[in-house]
Structures are given as structure tokens and as C-alpha cells.
Scaffold this motif. Structure first.
Motif, short mmCIF file in Angstrom:
data_model
loop_
_atom_site.label_atom_id
_atom_site.label_comp_id
_atom_site.label_asym_id
_atom_site.label_seq_id
_atom_site.Cartn_x
_atom_site.Cartn_y
_atom_site.Cartn_z
N HIS A 274 0.84 -1.21 0.00
CA HIS A 274 0.00 0.00 0.00
C HIS A 274 0.87 1.26 0.00
O HIS A 274 0.58 2.23 -0.70
CB HIS A 274 -0.93 0.00 1.22
N ARG A 275 1.96 1.22 0.77
CA ARG A 275 2.85 2.39 0.86
C ARG A 275 3.77 2.53 -0.35
O ARG A 275 4.20 3.63 -0.68
CB ARG A 275 3.72 2.30 2.12
N ASP A 276 4.10 1.42 -0.99
CA ASP A 276 5.06 1.42 -2.10
C ASP A 276 4.52 0.65 -3.30
O ASP A 276 4.94 -0.48 -3.57
CB ASP A 276 6.38 0.80 -1.61
N PRO A 277 3.58 1.24 -4.03
CA PRO A 277 2.99 0.53 -5.17
C PRO A 277 4.01 0.16 -6.25
O PRO A 277 3.82 -0.83 -6.97
CB PRO A 277 1.95 1.50 -5.73
N LEU A 278 5.11 0.89 -6.34
CA LEU A 278 6.12 0.56 -7.35
C LEU A 278 6.88 -0.71 -7.00
O LEU A 278 7.48 -1.34 -7.86
CB LEU A 278 7.09 1.73 -7.52
N GLY A 279 6.86 -1.10 -5.75
CA GLY A 279 7.52 -2.33 -5.33
C GLY A 279 6.59 -3.53 -5.32
O GLY A 279 6.93 -4.58 -4.76
N ALA A 280 5.43 -3.39 -5.95
CA ALA A 280 4.39 -4.43 -5.89
C ALA A 280 4.88 -5.78 -6.41
O ALA A 280 4.55 -6.82 -5.83
CB ALA A 280 3.15 -3.99 -6.66
N ALA A 281 5.67 -5.79 -7.47
CA ALA A 281 6.10 -7.07 -8.05
C ALA A 281 6.92 -7.89 -7.05
O ALA A 281 6.66 -9.08 -6.85
CB ALA A 281 6.91 -6.83 -9.32
N GLY A 282 7.87 -7.26 -6.41
CA GLY A 282 8.69 -7.97 -5.43
C GLY A 282 7.89 -8.38 -4.21
O GLY A 282 8.06 -9.48 -3.67
N ILE A 283 7.00 -7.50 -3.78
CA ILE A 283 6.15 -7.79 -2.63
C ILE A 283 5.22 -8.96 -2.94
O ILE A 283 5.05 -9.88 -2.13
CB ILE A 283 5.37 -6.54 -2.20
N ASP A 284 4.63 -8.94 -4.13
CA ASP A 284 3.71 -10.03 -4.52
C ASP A 284 4.45 -11.35 -4.65
O ASP A 284 3.91 -12.41 -4.33
CB ASP A 284 3.00 -9.69 -5.83
N CYS A 285 5.69 -11.29 -5.07
CA CYS A 285 6.52 -12.50 -5.16
C CYS A 285 6.73 -13.09 -3.76
O CYS A 285 6.59 -14.31 -3.56
CB CYS A 285 7.86 -12.14 -5.78
N ARG A 286 7.04 -12.25 -2.80
CA ARG A 286 7.23 -12.71 -1.42
C ARG A 286 5.92 -13.25 -0.86
O ARG A 286 5.92 -14.26 -0.14
CB ARG A 286 7.79 -11.57 -0.56
N ARG A 287 4.80 -12.59 -1.16
CA ARG A 287 3.49 -13.08 -0.70
C ARG A 287 3.23 -14.47 -1.25
O ARG A 287 2.76 -15.36 -0.54
CB ARG A 287 2.37 -12.13 -1.14
N ALA A 288 3.54 -14.67 -2.53
CA ALA A 288 3.33 -15.99 -3.14
C ALA A 288 4.18 -17.05 -2.45
O ALA A 288 3.74 -18.19 -2.26
CB ALA A 288 3.65 -15.93 -4.64
N GLU A 289 5.40 -16.68 -2.05
CA GLU A 289 6.26 -17.61 -1.32
C GLU A 289 5.65 -17.99 0.02
O GLU A 289 5.69 -19.16 0.43
CB GLU A 289 7.65 -17.00 -1.10
N LEU A 290 5.08 -17.01 0.72
CA LEU A 290 4.45 -17.29 2.02
C LEU A 290 3.20 -18.15 1.87
O LEU A 290 2.96 -19.05 2.67
CB LEU A 290 4.12 -15.97 2.74
N VAL A 291 2.40 -17.86 0.84
CA VAL A 291 1.21 -18.67 0.57
C VAL A 291 1.63 -20.12 0.30
O VAL A 291 1.04 -21.07 0.83
CB VAL A 291 0.40 -18.09 -0.61
N ALA A 292 2.69 -20.30 -0.49
CA ALA A 292 3.20 -21.64 -0.78
C ALA A 292 3.73 -22.31 0.49
O ALA A 292 3.54 -23.52 0.68
CB ALA A 292 4.28 -21.57 -1.85
N ALA A 293 4.37 -21.55 1.36
CA ALA A 293 4.88 -22.11 2.61
C ALA A 293 3.73 -22.61 3.49
O ALA A 293 3.81 -23.69 4.10
CB ALA A 293 5.72 -21.08 3.36
N ILE A 294 2.66 -21.83 3.55
CA ILE A 294 1.49 -22.25 4.33
C ILE A 294 0.89 -23.52 3.76
O ILE A 294 0.62 -24.49 4.47
CB ILE A 294 0.43 -21.13 4.39
N ASP A 295 0.72 -23.54 2.45
CA ASP A 295 0.13 -24.72 1.80
C ASP A 295 1.02 -25.95 1.96
O ASP A 295 0.53 -27.07 2.16
CB ASP A 295 -0.17 -24.44 0.33
N ALA A 296 2.34 -25.76 1.90
CA ALA A 296 3.27 -26.88 2.10
C ALA A 296 3.19 -27.39 3.53
O ALA A 296 3.20 -28.60 3.77
CB ALA A 296 4.70 -26.46 1.76
N TRP A 297 3.08 -26.47 4.48
CA TRP A 297 2.95 -26.87 5.88
C TRP A 297 1.67 -27.70 6.07
O TRP A 297 1.69 -28.74 6.72
CB TRP A 297 2.93 -25.64 6.79
#
Length: 148
Positions: free
Chosen positions: A56-79
Motif C-alpha cells: 500500500h505504501r510502495d505501489p512501485l515495489g508491488a512485483a517484489g512484494i507479490d513474489c514474497r506473498r506468493a512464497e508465504l502462501v506456498a509455505a502455508i500450503d506446504a505446511w
């Protein structure tokens, strides 16, 4: 704050399967957790909310942030795939992606909190709608984990 609670509590003598909706919402808000009863999903939920605030604070960094979010979602699903017992209801949980559900809840919490703190009036329909959305997602979470 949320309507339904099906009494999900830690089980005696073992690691509890999943945190309840109140624990997740507290984590989204940055509330400190109890190290004795903490759950890996609490840490991931807190991290997802932090990433949504950063986005929300850094919309230009959305791609990197979304990549990290996807990693966390995958970590939850793997757990979930490795830690929950193999039963019919856990197959449903795996199919619905608990990680994606936690991510949606984190996004809804961050959005609702932002509106609450920035709206001209707390009674604004947008504020109500945002908190209603979070409550609906919390109910969805409860429905997913009630049998675990």
C-alpha cells in the motif's frame, strides 16, 4: 468482533492443528503472540499483513512484494500438506489453499484498518463494507478449519 466461533481451542498434549480466526486477526494487527502457544501460521499471517501494508505504501515495489506473498502462501500450503493428518476433510483444505485464504484475510484486514484510520467518518459505508468483508473471510476460515 466476529460473529461465529465454533470453539476451536488448542488440544491438550500436542500441537494444535490451526489457529482460530481471532488469532489470525490479532496477528494481522501486529499483536505479539505467546511463544508457548504460537503457531507457524501466526508468523506467516503477520508477515503477509506486513507485506500488504508495504504494498500500500510502495505501489512501485508491488512485483517484489507479490513474489514474497506468493512464497508465504506456498509455505502455508506446504505446511498444511505435511503437518495435517491425511483425512477426507484435509483434502478439502488442501484443495482450497489455506495460504490464499490467509493472504485474502491479511489484505482485507489491512484495507479495513486503513479505511478506519483515514475515512472522514467511521460510519462511512466503505469502512463498514471493508470490515464486513474481513468478517466474511474470517467465517470462511472458521468453516475451513472447524473439522480439523
Amino acid at each position: 468482533m466476529f460473529v461465529r466461533d465454533r470453539g476451536h481451542r488448542p488440544s491438550r498434549g500436542g500441537t494444535r492443528p490451526l489457529p482460530d480466526q481471532r488469532e489470525l486477526v490479532a496477528a494481522f494487527g501486529g499483536q505479539a503472540s505467546d511463544p508457548v502457544t504460537d503457531h507457524p501460521l501466526i508468523d506467516w499471517a503477520r508477515a503477509l499483513a506486513t507485506l500488504h501494508r508495504q504494498r500500500h505504501r510502495d505501489p512501485l515495489g508491488a512485483a517484489g512484494i507479490d513474489c514474497r506473498r506468493a512464497e508465504l502462501v506456498a509455505a502455508i500450503d506446504a505446511w498444511v500438506a505435511t503437518k495435517l493428518p491425511r483425512r477426507r476433510y484435509t483434502e478439502q483444505l488442501r484443495a482450497r489453499s489455506l495460504g490464499a485464504t490467509v493472504d485474502r484475510m491479511a489484505a482485507a484486514h489491512v484495507h479495513a484498518s486503513h479505511l478506519l484510520h483515514t475515512a472522514e467518518k467511521v460510519s462511512d459505508d466503505r469502512v463498514h463494507a471493508a470490515w464486513y468483508r474481513l468478517a466474511s473471510l474470517a467465517d470462511e476460515w472458521t468453516d475451513l478449519i472447524v473439522d480439523v
